[in-house]
Every structure is written in C-alpha cells, then in structure tokens.
Design an enzyme around this catalytic site. Structure first.
Site, PDB file in Angstrom:
ATOM      1  N   ARG A  37       0.827  -1.210   0.000  1.00  0.00           N
ATOM      2  CA  ARG A  37       0.000   0.000   0.000  1.00  0.00           C
ATOM      3  C   ARG A  37       0.863   1.262   0.000  1.00  0.00           C
ATOM      4  O   ARG A  37       0.439   2.290  -0.530  1.00  0.00           O
ATOM      5  CB  ARG A  37      -0.953  -0.014   1.192  1.00  0.00           C
ATOM      6  CG  ARG A  37      -2.150  -0.913   0.943  1.00  0.00           C
ATOM      7  CD  ARG A  37      -3.089  -0.962   2.123  1.00  0.00           C
ATOM      8  NE  ARG A  37      -4.386  -1.513   1.716  1.00  0.00           N
ATOM      9  CZ  ARG A  37      -5.311  -1.921   2.573  1.00  0.00           C
ATOM     10  NH1 ARG A  37      -5.103  -1.832   3.865  1.00  0.00           N
ATOM     11  NH2 ARG A  37      -6.452  -2.403   2.128  1.00  0.00           N
ATOM     12  N   LYS A 202     -13.488 -10.998   8.133  1.00  0.00           N
ATOM     13  CA  LYS A 202     -14.568 -10.039   8.409  1.00  0.00           C
ATOM     14  C   LYS A 202     -15.881 -10.642   7.929  1.00  0.00           C
ATOM     15  O   LYS A 202     -16.484 -10.211   6.948  1.00  0.00           O
ATOM     16  CB  LYS A 202     -14.300  -8.715   7.694  1.00  0.00           C
ATOM     17  CG  LYS A 202     -13.076  -7.989   8.229  1.00  0.00           C
ATOM     18  CD  LYS A 202     -12.814  -6.721   7.447  1.00  0.00           C
ATOM     19  CE  LYS A 202     -11.430  -6.189   7.699  1.00  0.00           C
ATOM     20  NZ  LYS A 202     -10.934  -5.372   6.573  1.00  0.00           N
ATOM     21  N   GLY A 360      -6.299  -5.893   1.725  1.00  0.00           N
ATOM     22  CA  GLY A 360      -4.984  -5.696   2.338  1.00  0.00           C
ATOM     23  C   GLY A 360      -4.318  -7.017   2.674  1.00  0.00           C
ATOM     24  O   GLY A 360      -3.165  -7.266   2.301  1.00  0.00           O
ATOM     25  N   GLY A 384     -12.820  -4.522   0.946  1.00  0.00           N
ATOM     26  CA  GLY A 384     -14.212  -4.109   1.134  1.00  0.00           C
ATOM     27  C   GLY A 384     -14.652  -3.128   0.066  1.00  0.00           C
ATOM     28  O   GLY A 384     -15.767  -3.225  -0.470  1.00  0.00           O
TER      29      GLY A 384
END
Ligand code: ADP
Ligand code: MG
Length: 404
Positions: A37, A202, A360, A384
């Site tokens: 990132r 998640k 990520g 997401g």
C-alpha cells in the site's frame, strides 16, 4: 458525472496539498510485513512532489479506539515512505495539533510530511455527522486542497474520506483512478464464467455482499472464516471455528436464491482443523460434515480449507474467464494453514482472462507466499471497497469526488 482528477486542481506549486492515502499496512512487532500500500501511493505522491506541492500525507492504521495508541503509530510507515521516495519525509506526532501545524509550516515546495494516524481522533470514524465534520474542519486547516487516494477506504463515510472532500477543493489521485479502470472491466460485461472467491475474517461484512453478487456472477467460492457459517447452515457441526450464529437464516436464504438463479456456490468438502489458534497447533484434515470428529472434538478450530477443497476451487477458478478474489482461504500467517490460500493464488495466476486480487491481507498473502504482482491481472489495495464497487453500491468517498 465523472471523477475529478488531479488536473482539475490547477497548478499545485507552493500549495499545501493534503493527500488521503490508505497506508494501513500489516505490521508485526513494529515492522511492516507488506509495503504494497505504501508503494501504491507513490505515483500520486511523486506527481505532487514534481509539481512543487507541499505534501501532507494522512492515513489510518489499524483500529485504535479514537485515541493515541503507540502500537498504531504511522512512524514506521513514514520511514518506509522516505526510503521508497528517496527523500526525507517529516513526521508529525499528532494529527491536527501543534506538531502537525508546525510540520506543515516548515514544509518547502516539493516537501513531504506524514501526520499521525487519523483514527487517533474519534471524529474520523464518528457516526454522528457533526462530530465528523468538526474533525474534518480541523484537518482542512492544514491544507489548501485535498487529493483523495485511499482506495481501500472509499466505501467509508469518514471525516478524511468524505467530509473533508466537501470542505476543500478535491480530486481523486492516480491510485483511485487506476483501481476504477480495472473494476470497471469487472462490472461492464465481464467475460463469463465469472467467479468470485470469498474468504478472510470479516465474516459479517462479507456475508452481506453475497446477496448483491448473486445476480451478477456465475460462481461464488466460499473459504476463510465464513465457510463455517455456510457449513452450519447446512446442518454440520463446526466445533469452535469462526461462526456467525445470527446469520444462519440469511445464509440459508442465499443458498436457496443461488439455486433459483443457477449460480453455483462452491463450498468446502474438507477443512484443516487445529487444536488451537496458534502457528504450531496440532492439526488434522476433516471432512466438512465431520469437523467435530477429530482428536480435538468440539474444541477444534478450522483454520484452512482442506486439500480436496483447494483442488476443486483451483479447477473452478482456472475454468473461469473473470475472477475476483477477496479474503485468504485460511490463516495464511501460520505456514501450516497457508496451503489453501497458496493453491487458490496459484490458480488465479493461471486464469485465461482477467484475475483480480483485492484486500490488504489478501494482497499481503500472495506476496508473502512468493507470488509477484505481475502474475495477476491486478492487485487491488481495497478489499471491502472493491467488493462494494462490484455489488454496484454507491461509494461515499467516490461520490464526493464527482463520480456517479
Ligand atoms: P482482506 O484484508 O484481504 O480483505 P480480511 O481482513 O477479511 O481480508 O481477512 C484476513 C484474515 O482472515 C487473515 O488475517 C486470516 O488469518 C484470517 N482468516 C482466514 N481464514 C480464517 C479462519 N478459518 N479462521 C480465522 N481467521 C481466518
Ligand atoms: Mg484485512
């Protein structure tokens, strides 16, 4: 309307430019384990430096509780950014306080400062509009314009992502523009069969996307933490694995809906069950309908898809023309439970068509397992955010930049 891009901001020479990046990198003992990132932020930052802007970089890192927490400091990220840019990068020990203001005042044209973690301030993620806007107003004092480039957070209505873009002249950076180019290809007439592979931890977030994906895709492969909610919904015991008890009816609904639509939901037929959640835990392969029948009984924890499942997933992926993957198949951070993720990653590299990895941890996983970025069609910095884009949702952080 289309996204406002950098050139819409006019000359940036000498201007104070706040850049909202997503520098939420995985850290272990204060060391960055994947700097993807940070690298992804470089094109925009270099463009601004070359334009003579005074660059103020902001980001979140992890999930601190709205107050300073040293383990989530962006300082190691500022250091890494300095190495990658090949020039000094200043670091401010607060986000909108004295240190940030001093650092910005000291900036020269082409200079860069990273300010401390946005989420050390409760206003960043506040649900209450006024609280968020108040924090955005404090951020706005630091700069003249905003460049929004944190693709991983554009689905969040947060102060630096949304409210700040309303207060200052704002535009999307080069990373967001590049990400949208690829995602457009996934949404506008994707080549079929089109498969989406879901995993990760998640679970409640990701279960919700399935209802929106069902009308759009041909195949959904379910691994990672959410697979247990599916197995349980089918009546199988899952021992002490991750489970969203209150989602069982929803998941049964998805299975029925998928059948009606002719979408194939591919579920694991075997899983790797461990004695505990640790790198060196004893483990066994169990059939998906016999997870409690290992030596660990009801205390076993499913930490990876099994080899039979991985082979089946690989086959389904390889025979698809468009594949989007978000979420590791297992706890890849522990080598003993990384095999499923590795097999799926390998299959994505063999797709004759467009393969995209998003998220990520998913991006970190493929690099950690020895794959290189150019083996995939695209590695997205957003998990997401990509999923919500594919669902056809309106993303607040993009809408505020003129995208519709
Ligand atoms: P991404 O960042 O790519 O969107 P997530 O953050 O949703 O992915 O999930 C990544 C995490 O999911 C990894 O840290 C991995 O260890 C965890 N994970 C995968 N499978 C399991 C499982 N069966 N049980 C618990 N955690 C899991
Ligand atoms: Mg993650």
């Amino acid at each position: 309307m289309t996204l406002r891009t950098l050139d819409s901001l006019g000359s940036l020479e000498g201007k104070r430019v706040i850049v909202r990046c997503d520098l939420n990198v995985p850290l272990r003992d204060g060391v960055i384990t994947d700097d993807g990132r940070v690298r992804a932020s470089l094109p925009t930052l270099n463009a601004l430096i070359n334009a003579g802007a005074r660059v103020i970089v902001c980001s979140h890192l992890g999930r601190p509780d709205g107050a300073p927490d040293p383990q989530y400091s962006l300082e190691p990220v500022a250091q890494r950014l300095s190495e990658l840019l090949g020039k000094p990068v200043a670091f401010a020990r607060d986000t909108v306080g004295e240190s940030a203001h001093d650092a910005v005042t000291s900036l020269e044209d082409g200079g860069v400062v990273v300010i401390e973690n946005l989420r050390f301030n409760a206003g960043e993620t506040a649900k209450d509009d006024a609280t968020r806007q108040a924090f955005a107003a404090q951020l706005a004092e630091l700069g003249d314009v905003l460049v929004s480039d944190g693709f991983g957070v554009v689905h969040r209505k947060q102060a630096s992502v949304y409210d700040l873009a309303e207060l200052l002249p704002s535009a999307a950076g080069l990373l967001i523009a590049a990400e949208l180019d690829v995602l457009d290809r996934l949404t506008e007439k994707p080549e079929r069969p089109y498969a989406v592979v879901l995993g990760g931890s998640k679970v409640s977030d990701k279960l919700g996307v399935i209802s929106h994906l069902l009308p759009r895709v041909d195949r959904i492969l379910v691994g990672g933490g959410m697979l247990f909610t599916f197995l349980k919904a089918q009546g199988h015991a899952v021992a002490s694995s991750l489970l969203e008890e209150d989602q069982l009816d929803t998941v049964r609904g998805y299975l029925a809906e998928a059948e009606k639509r002719g979408v194939e939901i591919v579920l694991p037929t075997d899983v790797v069950v461990a004695a505990s959640f640790s790198a060196d835990a004893a483990h066994e392969i169990a059939a998906a309908d016999a997870i409690e029948e290992t030596a660990f009984g009801a205390s076993g924890i499913g930490l990876d898809i099994g080899p039979e499942t991985a082979a089946r997933f690989a086959e389904v992926i390889r025979t698809s023309k468009t594949v989007f993957w978000n979420g590791p198949m297992g706890v890849f951070e522990f080598p003993a439970f990384a095999a499923g993720t590795k097999t799926v990653a390998q299959a994505l590299t063999e797709v004759d068509g467009l393969s995209v990895v998003g998220g990520g941890d998913s991006a970190a996983a493929v690099r950690q397992l020895g794959f290189s970025d150019d083996q995939f069609g695209h590695i997205s910095t957003g998990g997401g955010a990509s999923l919500e884009f594919l669902e056809g949702k309106k993303l607040p952080g993009l809408e505020v930049l003129g995208w519709a």
